[in-house]
Design a protein around this motif. Structure first.
Motif, mmCIF file in Angstrom:
data_model
loop_
_atom_site.group_PDB
_atom_site.id
_atom_site.type_symbol
_atom_site.label_atom_id
_atom_site.label_comp_id
_atom_site.label_asym_id
_atom_site.label_seq_id
_atom_site.Cartn_x
_atom_site.Cartn_y
_atom_site.Cartn_z
ATOM 1 N N TYR A 73 -14.127 -6.069 7.205
ATOM 2 C CA TYR A 73 -14.227 -6.908 5.419
ATOM 3 C C TYR A 73 -13.438 -5.853 4.698
ATOM 4 O O TYR A 73 -12.574 -5.730 4.151
ATOM 5 N N GLN A 74 -14.741 -4.867 4.914
ATOM 6 C CA GLN A 74 -14.489 -3.750 3.599
ATOM 7 C C GLN A 74 -13.510 -2.893 4.333
ATOM 8 O O GLN A 74 -12.365 -2.096 2.859
ATOM 9 N N ARG A 75 -13.028 -2.737 4.985
ATOM 10 C CA ARG A 75 -12.074 -1.874 5.796
ATOM 11 C C ARG A 75 -10.578 -2.422 5.232
ATOM 12 O O ARG A 75 -9.321 -1.638 5.215
ATOM 13 N N VAL A 76 -10.907 -3.577 6.057
ATOM 14 C CA VAL A 76 -9.156 -4.149 5.565
ATOM 15 C C VAL A 76 -8.885 -4.269 3.929
ATOM 16 O O VAL A 76 -8.220 -4.026 3.507
ATOM 17 N N VAL A 77 -10.238 -4.317 2.862
ATOM 18 C CA VAL A 77 -9.446 -4.835 1.851
ATOM 19 C C VAL A 77 -9.060 -2.974 1.197
ATOM 20 O O VAL A 77 -8.781 -2.157 0.070
ATOM 21 N N GLN A 78 -9.994 -1.928 1.849
ATOM 22 C CA GLN A 78 -10.387 -0.505 1.519
ATOM 23 C C GLN A 78 -8.957 0.491 2.035
ATOM 24 O O GLN A 78 -7.947 0.719 1.721
ATOM 25 N N SER A 79 -7.754 -0.602 2.546
ATOM 26 C CA SER A 79 -5.966 -0.196 3.130
ATOM 27 C C SER A 79 -5.211 -0.339 2.093
ATOM 28 O O SER A 79 -4.503 -0.863 2.752
ATOM 29 N N GLY A 80 -5.719 -1.270 1.392
ATOM 30 C CA GLY A 80 -4.900 -2.297 0.244
ATOM 31 C C GLY A 80 -4.436 -3.079 0.846
ATOM 32 O O GLY A 80 -3.120 -4.051 0.054
ATOM 33 N N PHE A 81 -5.149 -4.049 1.443
ATOM 34 C CA PHE A 81 -4.766 -5.665 2.336
ATOM 35 C C PHE A 81 -4.605 -6.465 0.727
ATOM 36 O O PHE A 81 -3.646 -6.614 0.628
ATOM 37 N N LEU A 82 -6.076 -6.318 0.076
ATOM 38 C CA LEU A 82 -4.542 -6.929 -1.360
ATOM 39 C C LEU A 82 -4.164 -7.186 -2.303
ATOM 40 O O LEU A 82 -3.720 -7.927 -2.417
ATOM 41 N N GLY A 83 -3.432 -6.077 -2.345
ATOM 42 C CA GLY A 83 -2.458 -5.901 -2.909
ATOM 43 C C GLY A 83 -1.153 -6.666 -2.472
ATOM 44 O O GLY A 83 -0.311 -7.029 -2.513
ATOM 45 N N ASN A 84 -0.924 -5.999 -0.429
ATOM 46 C CA ASN A 84 0.161 -7.045 -0.090
ATOM 47 C C ASN A 84 -0.251 -8.612 0.099
ATOM 48 O O ASN A 84 0.591 -8.896 -0.108
ATOM 49 N N MET A 85 -2.051 -9.417 -0.093
ATOM 50 C CA MET A 85 -1.509 -10.617 -0.499
ATOM 51 C C MET A 85 -1.024 -10.935 -1.949
ATOM 52 O O MET A 85 0.078 -11.673 -2.033
ATOM 53 N N GLN A 86 -1.382 -10.361 -2.781
ATOM 54 C CA GLN A 86 -0.383 -10.193 -4.040
ATOM 55 C C GLN A 86 0.689 -10.494 -3.910
ATOM 56 O O GLN A 86 1.771 -11.260 -4.940
ATOM 57 N N MET A 87 1.218 -9.309 -3.767
ATOM 58 C CA MET A 87 2.612 -9.495 -3.067
ATOM 59 C C MET A 87 3.135 -10.835 -2.289
ATOM 60 O O MET A 87 4.370 -10.939 -3.003
ATOM 61 N N SER A 88 2.815 -10.674 -1.657
ATOM 62 C CA SER A 88 2.738 -12.179 -0.860
ATOM 63 C C SER A 88 2.654 -13.370 -1.422
ATOM 64 O O SER A 88 3.829 -14.712 -1.428
#
Length: 293
Positions: A73-88
């Motif tokens: 999960y740390q690696r996913v968050v560091q990849s900018g995944f939360l920004g993709n969630m916000q866009m979706s």
């Protein structure tokens, strides 16, 4: 006092049919198996997302005998995944708002007014419902048209496409509900001096809230889970929705199972929340106009 022979008898009350015990047990077992088959991949994915790389490739695989870790999960968050969630989330909410704003007046017009080619146009809308499932068939013409108009790779690109895909289904749901609302309510309001817009806002809108909720939930899920258009129509990483972002963890050298399952677990949370909060509206909204009084 004699009892009159003309005394009316009350109609017999309807009784619920009871399944035999064997049939009930078989039906319960069938539903149990169905639930287990649907939940097992989800549970396995969540467990996999909590494993370290060493535990991921252990043979035989372990279900509980491992030390949970949050490194995936740390690696996913560091990849900018939360920004993709916000866009979706933005794309999905914009799609819900745009779809419902257009679907309710359209359904009202199809149900309450007579105009040329009314039935043919509604049949065309119903025939367009599979667009939400078969969006890949329209990917090339959509890309060509949007490219010529300069509408690709913009914040509004995907909401426009998603609204076009989800609108037919929403109109169909809303019209089914409007068919169960008596026209006398419209006529009484118009006789009192109300306009059609006021009838739609003050009478139709409150009575169609279950259908609006059902259409909104289905539209949200359809926009959130869309992959094909989201992976082609936008190129900027800042505008990329969540589904193509999950696909990024499938690299050239194989699948990164830890980050892949962690991102998939995060992606399914909004869907679970939406169904937990508004799931009942799907049943009530879809059945609201099924029986007319």
């Amino acid at each position: 006092m004699a009892i009159s022979s003309q005394t009316q008898t009350k109609p017999p009350r309807a009784h619920r049919r009871h399944l035999p015990i064997a049939s009930g047990v078989a039906l319960a077992l069938a539903f149990t198996v169905l639930v287990v088959l649907n939940l097992l991949p989800l549970v396995w994915g969540v467990i996999t997302s909590l494993k370290s790389e060493a535990d991921l490739f252990r043979f035989p695989p372990t279900l509980f005998n491992f030390t949970p870790t949050a490194e995936n999960y740390q690696r996913v968050v560091q990849s900018g995944f939360l920004g993709n969630m916000q866009m979706s989330l933005f794309y999905s909410l914009a799609t819900v708002i745009g779809t419902l704003v257009l679907a309710l007046p359209a359904a009202y017009a199809f149900d309450r007014f007579q105009f040329p080619f009314r039935n043919a146009l509604f049949l065309l809308i119903v025939a367009s419902i599979p667009l939400a499932l078969g969006a890949a068939a329209l990917l090339i013409p959509n890309y060509v048209y949007f490219s010529r108009l300069g509408l690709t790779n913009q914040w509004y690109t995907l909401p426009l496409i998603y609204i076009a895909h989800q609108l037919p289904m929403a109109i169909w749901i809303m019209k089914g509900t409007l068919e169960g609302i008596p026209r006398e309510l419209d006529e009484a309001a118009i006789a009192d001096g109300a306009s059609h817009f006021e009838v739609l806002r003050l009478i139709i809108l409150p009575l169609t809230k279950p259908a609006l909720g059902a259409a909104g939930v289905l539209t949200f899920v359809g926009a959130w889970n869309e992959f094909v258009a989201g992976s082609v129509m936008v190129d900027s990483p800042a505008l990329r929705p969540i589904q193509p972002a999950i696909y990024n963890f499938i690299g050239y050298f194989g699948r990164e199972w830890g980050p892949l399952t962690a991102s998939a677990t995060l992606a399914i949370l909004p869907i679970l929340i939406a169904f937990a909060l508004f799931g009942r509206l799907i049943v009530s909204g879809l059945t609201k106009g099924s029986v007319k009084g």
